[in-house]
Design a protein around this motif. Sequence first.
Motif, short mmCIF file in Angstrom:
data_model
loop_
_atom_site.label_atom_id
_atom_site.label_comp_id
_atom_site.label_asym_id
_atom_site.label_seq_id
_atom_site.Cartn_x
_atom_site.Cartn_y
_atom_site.Cartn_z
N THR A 535 -2.93 -13.30 29.53
CA THR A 535 -3.67 -14.24 28.69
C THR A 535 -2.99 -15.59 28.63
OG1 THR A 535 -2.52 -13.60 26.65
CG2 THR A 535 -4.50 -12.36 27.24
N PHE A 536 -3.80 -16.63 28.38
CA PHE A 536 -3.30 -17.98 28.15
C PHE A 536 -4.08 -18.60 26.99
CE2 PHE A 536 -2.56 -16.97 32.59
CZ PHE A 536 -1.19 -17.19 32.67
N PRO A 537 -3.36 -19.05 25.94
CA PRO A 537 -1.91 -19.01 25.81
C PRO A 537 -1.41 -17.58 25.63
CG PRO A 537 -2.88 -19.71 23.75
CD PRO A 537 -4.00 -19.65 24.74
N ALA A 538 -0.17 -17.35 26.04
CA ALA A 538 0.39 -16.00 25.95
C ALA A 538 0.54 -15.57 24.50
CB ALA A 538 1.75 -15.97 26.66
N ARG A 539 0.84 -16.51 23.63
CA ARG A 539 0.96 -16.21 22.20
C ARG A 539 0.10 -17.18 21.42
NH1 ARG A 539 3.73 -17.90 17.73
NH2 ARG A 539 4.37 -16.29 16.25
N VAL A 540 -0.81 -16.64 20.60
CA VAL A 540 -1.72 -17.49 19.83
C VAL A 540 -0.94 -18.11 18.67
CG1 VAL A 540 -3.87 -17.58 18.54
CG2 VAL A 540 -3.62 -15.97 20.43
N LEU A 592 -11.73 -21.21 34.79
CA LEU A 592 -11.09 -21.72 33.57
C LEU A 592 -9.79 -20.97 33.29
CD1 LEU A 592 -14.27 -22.17 31.37
CD2 LEU A 592 -12.89 -23.99 32.40
N TRP A 593 -9.80 -19.66 33.52
CA TRP A 593 -8.56 -18.88 33.36
C TRP A 593 -7.51 -19.37 34.35
CZ3 TRP A 593 -5.88 -15.96 36.91
CH2 TRP A 593 -4.81 -15.20 36.41
N ALA A 594 -7.91 -19.59 35.60
CA ALA A 594 -6.97 -20.06 36.62
C ALA A 594 -6.41 -21.43 36.25
CB ALA A 594 -7.66 -20.11 37.98
N ARG A 595 -7.27 -22.32 35.72
CA ARG A 595 -6.80 -23.64 35.30
C ARG A 595 -5.79 -23.52 34.18
NH1 ARG A 595 -4.84 -27.55 34.46
NH2 ARG A 595 -5.57 -29.72 34.38
N ALA A 596 -6.02 -22.60 33.25
CA ALA A 596 -5.08 -22.39 32.15
C ALA A 596 -3.76 -21.83 32.67
CB ALA A 596 -5.70 -21.46 31.11
N LYS A 597 -3.82 -20.92 33.64
CA LYS A 597 -2.59 -20.36 34.20
C LYS A 597 -1.79 -21.43 34.93
CE LYS A 597 -0.58 -16.68 36.97
NZ LYS A 597 -0.78 -15.36 37.61
N ILE A 598 -2.47 -22.27 35.70
CA ILE A 598 -1.78 -23.35 36.40
C ILE A 598 -1.11 -24.29 35.40
CG2 ILE A 598 -2.17 -25.43 37.78
CD1 ILE A 598 -4.31 -23.83 39.32
N ALA A 599 -1.80 -24.62 34.31
CA ALA A 599 -1.21 -25.49 33.29
C ALA A 599 0.03 -24.85 32.67
CB ALA A 599 -2.25 -25.80 32.20
N ALA A 600 -0.02 -23.53 32.43
CA ALA A 600 1.14 -22.83 31.87
C ALA A 600 2.31 -22.83 32.85
CB ALA A 600 0.76 -21.40 31.50
N LEU A 601 2.02 -22.65 34.14
CA LEU A 601 3.07 -22.69 35.15
C LEU A 601 3.71 -24.08 35.23
CD1 LEU A 601 1.34 -20.61 37.97
CD2 LEU A 601 3.40 -19.95 36.71
#
Length: 709
Positions: A535-540, A592-601
């Motif tokens: 999940t992203f964010p990993a912690r809410v 959208l999930w992939a975009r969030a994961k890229i942003a987290a990376l």
Amino acid sequence: MAMNRLGQAADWMALLGKAVAGGVGASIALAFVAVVLASNAQAATLNDPKMGSLLYRTGTDGQFDVAPRVETEVAIQVTGIIARTRVTQVFHNPGTEFVEGVYVFPLPEKAAVDHLWVKIGERSIEGQVREKEEARRTYEKAKSEGKKAALVEQQRPNLFTNSVAHIGPNEMVRVTIEYQQTLTYDNGEYKLRFPLAVTPRYTPGGPAIEAMPEAPKSSDASDAPLEHPGYAPDGCGPVNPVDIVVMIDAGVPLSKVTSSYHDATVEKSSGSKAVVYLSKEQEASDRDFELTWSVAPGTQPAAAMFVEPKNGTDYALLMVVPPAPDALERSQMQRMPRETILVIDTSGSMEGASMAQAKQSLLIALDTLRPVDRFNLVEFNSNASVLFPDALPATPAALERARKWVNALRAGGGTEMIKALNLALPYDAAGRPKETPGYLRQVIFATDGGVSNEEELFAFINKRLGGSRLFTVGIGSAPNGHFMTKAAQFGRGTFTYIASPDEAQAKMAALFAKIEAPVLKDVSIKWPDGSDVETFPARVPDLYLGEPIVVAAALKTLTKTVVVSGVRGNQPWSVALTPSPSDGEPSGVGALWARAKIAALMDDIRTGGTVEEIKPKVVAVALEHHLVSAYTSLVAVDVTPTGPVGDMTKTALVRTSLPAGWQGQAGALPQTDTEMTLQLILGLLALTAAGIVAFVGRTVPVAARRIPE
């Protein structure tokens, strides 16, 4: 007119003069050259253009000119909380030679860019995602072979470039970019934002205050400097016209739809559907477009979950709107004393309406302070300073002194933001980020975000935040949304956008209502047993008043109930969500999930990770989901050579609009640049020297006065 535009949207959705020689003339010429350099000291880069502009490369030294834009069409389809946008711009090469162009365009900071179509003359080509270096090699090879080609690269998460090779004489170029994003939800309203302008970004002239982790960098080729396209004089009408159509299917009854900053017509086709288009055939692109809407009372969804099966994985987008506290709950909320640090940007780019908005926002913030609170103020431009040596209690005398200080502020100079952050987020005597025991330390940062060193600033905030919270307030008609949003994320705060003085009172009141106390604490999400979920964010985080929980998730299968829980006041709170069967249509949730994961990376790099470690992970996600990123690009190549081999040059120019609220006009000296100030001083010194030369020149031989070539 309206029906024609709606029809087009529906179709889309289905598919220096000569040199002066000798004595006094040479001295004066040098003086004026220095002054001219001052006026252009803020060298234009791919980060500067206000709106998407086609820039023609005029030589090998990185110089560009701008081609005329014919039209810009924006079609946006909103389904639930997801918006799919297609931006089409048509350009015309009016010359007699083949040219290469560079197209620069801003997008929302969380846009997932996944498609490119280019139609040049009679030929149509579609882009494919490749690793950035490979994509550029492919493009350069095609260009050298005389083939038509296009390349889309990310400069920043909210700024992209598109290079177009071999545009023939009198050819029309139709460039289409497609992306999707989630809507913003705030205080009962959904918000859709389309950027039409970008505040010019100041590059700090000095070294950072302290060493920061390595920041993500774009390729040298895509960061080549550009000649600034220039601004149109006041009163010349829209020079970057745009037409926008938005189709909304909210899924629940709508109560109102409002265009915040443009005259627009709203047509409802049913209780949950509406179509919005600009009242004028074309509007100037001098301010961002924002659309807001709310749903009918009593039907406001407390929770929603969208699921998209794709390649053996279920992607979910979950949004929960916690209930607002009632009067009794508000009275029982424990409000800790606050230490509030108010920061205001007084750089040159803030002159005029932006400065008035920022000052008004600070004055409103001062009115919210209580005697038990502490506060201080920081202002910054080329330098930064504080009102008090340290935060003081919010006594009537201290507040009155602060109000006089705010009212006396004036705009001018550079945007050395890190100096302000150094004052707002200091270290204590032990070398740790400062905290004040017994106080909730909050930094309110009002700026247009016109800086180019965002990555350095994010790393600084992450390192120095400690127990503080940073809340950004975006000022002006086109603030840097990427910086404002990301700075608030690293600051564990929120972003508030104020585009006009009329909004300041309501939006600052809403901001301070949020930061009084979290509405929902200790938030967690319980996924079905046995689910291997990412999940992203990993912690809410804790949630503030009027804000939703938005989480993107990927797991093998999602057929059972998901439970979101937390603490509301002193009582447990939860809501259960059951996924609905997919209708087979791709919803874009996976992207959208992939975009969030890229942003987290990418955040991992800003907080100490290495590019060598993170880059392969970003590339893998971007290639799998066909997304543009810092390390991947879209490239499209035609198979048939149609143009000459080798370098192409052509000069054309179209001026862009100053952002609404900016002071000055075309040719005015830029105000946000310390190097400009230095060049201006040198120019004035040179003018003085010219007078001295004129005085003594009568006794100095001409040969001795000649300037060496």
